[in-house]
Design a protein around this motif. Sequence first.
Motif, PDB file in Angstrom:
ATOM      1  N   UNK A 108     -36.521  14.528  37.660  1.00 16.24           N
ATOM      2  CA  UNK A 108     -36.208  13.684  38.807  1.00 16.24           C
ATOM      3  C   UNK A 108     -36.334  12.223  38.421  1.00 16.24           C
ATOM      4  N   UNK A 109     -35.345  11.424  38.818  1.00 14.00           N
ATOM      5  CA  UNK A 109     -35.382   9.983  38.625  1.00 14.00           C
ATOM      6  C   UNK A 109     -35.433   9.312  39.991  1.00 14.00           C
ATOM      7  N   UNK A 110     -36.038   8.140  40.045  1.00 14.36           N
ATOM      8  CA  UNK A 110     -36.120   7.413  41.317  1.00 14.36           C
ATOM      9  C   UNK A 110     -34.884   6.547  41.553  1.00 14.36           C
ATOM     10  N   UNK A 111     -33.882   6.722  40.725  1.00 15.46           N
ATOM     11  CA  UNK A 111     -32.616   6.003  40.869  1.00 15.46           C
ATOM     12  C   UNK A 111     -31.504   6.921  40.395  1.00 15.46           C
ATOM     13  N   UNK A 112     -30.277   6.579  40.710  1.00 14.19           N
ATOM     14  CA  UNK A 112     -29.127   7.362  40.280  1.00 14.19           C
ATOM     15  C   UNK A 112     -28.295   6.516  39.316  1.00 14.19           C
ATOM     16  N   UNK A 113     -28.292   6.876  38.023  1.00 13.80           N
ATOM     17  CA  UNK A 113     -27.566   6.064  37.039  1.00 13.80           C
ATOM     18  C   UNK A 113     -26.104   5.828  37.406  1.00 13.80           C
ATOM     19  N   UNK A 114     -25.480   6.820  38.008  1.00 14.90           N
ATOM     20  CA  UNK A 114     -24.057   6.681  38.324  1.00 14.90           C
ATOM     21  C   UNK A 114     -23.791   5.656  39.424  1.00 14.90           C
ATOM     22  N   UNK A 115     -24.846   5.212  40.140  1.00 10.02           N
ATOM     23  CA  UNK A 115     -24.662   4.234  41.208  1.00 10.02           C
ATOM     24  C   UNK A 115     -24.725   2.790  40.719  1.00 10.02           C
ATOM     25  N   UNK A 116     -25.187   2.590  39.474  1.00  9.65           N
ATOM     26  CA  UNK A 116     -25.144   1.233  38.925  1.00  9.65           C
ATOM     27  C   UNK A 116     -23.692   0.794  38.809  1.00  9.65           C
ATOM     28  N   UNK A 117     -23.467  -0.501  38.962  1.00  3.20           N
ATOM     29  CA  UNK A 117     -22.114  -1.032  38.854  1.00  3.20           C
ATOM     30  C   UNK A 117     -21.914  -1.580  37.442  1.00  3.20           C
ATOM     31  N   UNK A 118     -21.062  -0.951  36.622  1.00  6.80           N
ATOM     32  CA  UNK A 118     -20.867  -1.399  35.233  1.00  6.80           C
ATOM     33  C   UNK A 118     -20.217  -2.773  35.178  1.00  6.80           C
ATOM     34  N   UNK A 119     -20.723  -3.633  34.307  1.00  4.57           N
ATOM     35  CA  UNK A 119     -20.173  -4.983  34.168  1.00  4.57           C
ATOM     36  C   UNK A 119     -19.502  -5.150  32.815  1.00  4.57           C
ATOM     37  N   UNK A 120     -20.250  -4.939  31.734  1.00  2.00           N
ATOM     38  CA  UNK A 120     -19.641  -5.021  30.411  1.00  2.00           C
ATOM     39  C   UNK A 120     -20.520  -4.332  29.385  1.00  2.00           C
ATOM     40  N   UNK A 121     -19.911  -3.967  28.277  1.00  2.00           N
ATOM     41  CA  UNK A 121     -20.619  -3.354  27.163  1.00  2.00           C
ATOM     42  C   UNK A 121     -20.749  -4.376  26.050  1.00  2.00           C
ATOM     43  N   UNK A 122     -21.942  -4.481  25.438  1.00  2.00           N
ATOM     44  CA  UNK A 122     -22.168  -5.465  24.386  1.00  2.00           C
ATOM     45  C   UNK A 122     -21.882  -4.916  22.997  1.00  2.00           C
ATOM     46  N   UNK A 123     -21.668  -3.618  22.871  1.00  2.00           N
ATOM     47  CA  UNK A 123     -21.405  -3.037  21.573  1.00  2.00           C
ATOM     48  C   UNK A 123     -22.366  -1.917  21.243  1.00  2.00           C
ATOM     49  N   UNK A 124     -22.192  -1.340  20.073  1.00  2.00           N
ATOM     50  CA  UNK A 124     -23.040  -0.227  19.651  1.00  2.00           C
ATOM     51  C   UNK A 124     -23.428  -0.398  18.188  1.00  2.00           C
ATOM     52  N   UNK A 125     -24.542   0.202  17.815  1.00  3.93           N
ATOM     53  CA  UNK A 125     -25.017   0.142  16.428  1.00  3.93           C
ATOM     54  C   UNK A 125     -25.482   1.533  16.018  1.00  3.93           C
ATOM     55  N   UNK A 126     -25.349   1.878  14.730  1.00  2.00           N
ATOM     56  CA  UNK A 126     -25.778   3.204  14.280  1.00  2.00           C
ATOM     57  C   UNK A 126     -27.288   3.278  14.087  1.00  2.00           C
ATOM     58  N   UNK A 127     -27.820   4.464  14.206  1.00  3.44           N
ATOM     59  CA  UNK A 127     -29.214   4.705  13.871  1.00  3.44           C
ATOM     60  C   UNK A 127     -29.334   5.023  12.384  1.00  3.44           C
TER      61      UNK A 127
END
Length: 290
Positions: A108-127
Motif C-alpha cells: 500500500x502506498x499513501x499516494x497514487x503514482x499514476x496521478x502525478x502530472x508528468x512534466x519532463x524527463x531528464x534522461x537515463x543512466x546505466x547501472x
Amino acid sequence: MVRWFAAFAFVFILSMAPPNEAFGQDAYPTRPVKFLVPYPSGGTNDVLARIVGDKLQAKWGQPVIIENRSGGSGNIGAALVAQAEPDGYTLLVSATPPLATNQSLYKELSYKPEEFVPITNFGSVPNLVIVRKGLPVNSLSELIAYAKASPGKLVYGSQGAGNTPHLTANMFMNMTGTSMVHVPYRGETLVYNDMLGERVDVFFGNISGAFALYLDGKLKVLAVLDKARNAAMPDVPTSAEVALPGLLSGVWYAMVGPPKLKPELQDQIAKATIDATSRPMRRYKASTAR
C-alpha cells in the motif's frame, strides 16, 4: 517483473511527451518554486535537481529551493508532493522508484503514482557492477565465482528496498544462484562511504555516482549493465560481454507535478525546463538555494 517494466515504460513515455505550445500566458512563477527530492543531498538525484534548479532560477528570476525528504525508497517525499497544492510551486524531481516500481513492491502506498502530472524527463543512466577496491576480484566472472564460494558472506548496499540497486542485486543473485547480504542506506553517498571504508563489498549503483571514484581508483567497476559500452568508461565491458547478457539495469530521472496540476502550467514548466537545460550549462554553484 512484467508489472515492473510496464510501469517503467508507462511513466517514461508520459514524461517524454513534448510540451503543447498552446499554453496559457499567465505570469508564472511569481514566488519561489520548490523542487522536492525524495533522496538525501549529495546523490545523483539531488545534484541533478540542483543543476536544473540553478538554470531555471536564472531563467525565471525566482528562487528554486531544493528540499530533500528521504525515506521509504522515495515514498515519503512523493507522498508530500501528492498532497501539495497543484499550483506549480511544489514539484517532484525523482528517480524511478516512487514514480514506477514502488507500486509493485509495496502493499500500500499513501499516494497514487499514476496521478502525478508528468512534466519532463531528464534522461537515463546505466547501472554498474561496482566493488570495493580491496575485494579480490577484477571481473564479473570472478565476482560470481567468489560469491558462489562464499555464500552469504558478501555485503551489498542500496538506497533502500525497492530502489534500482536493490532490484538489480536480486536479479544478479537469481541469475547466478548466489546469495549476498543486503544493507540498506538512506542514500547512495552513504553506500559509497562504506565501500571506501571496506565495509560494503558490492553496489549496483549508476554511473553518475560512481564515475569520479572510479577515475580516482578508489573502487572497481566490473561491468556496465547496458547493451553497449559507455563512452565515459570505454574500457569497462558490458554484462553481455563478460558473463550475463540478461543483466541489464538503469535509472531515469523525471520531474512531475501534484495531481490535478493544470495542463497550461504543466506545459509552461515543461517548456521552460527544456529551454533552460538545452543551453550551455554554466558551472554548478554549490550555493544553490536549499
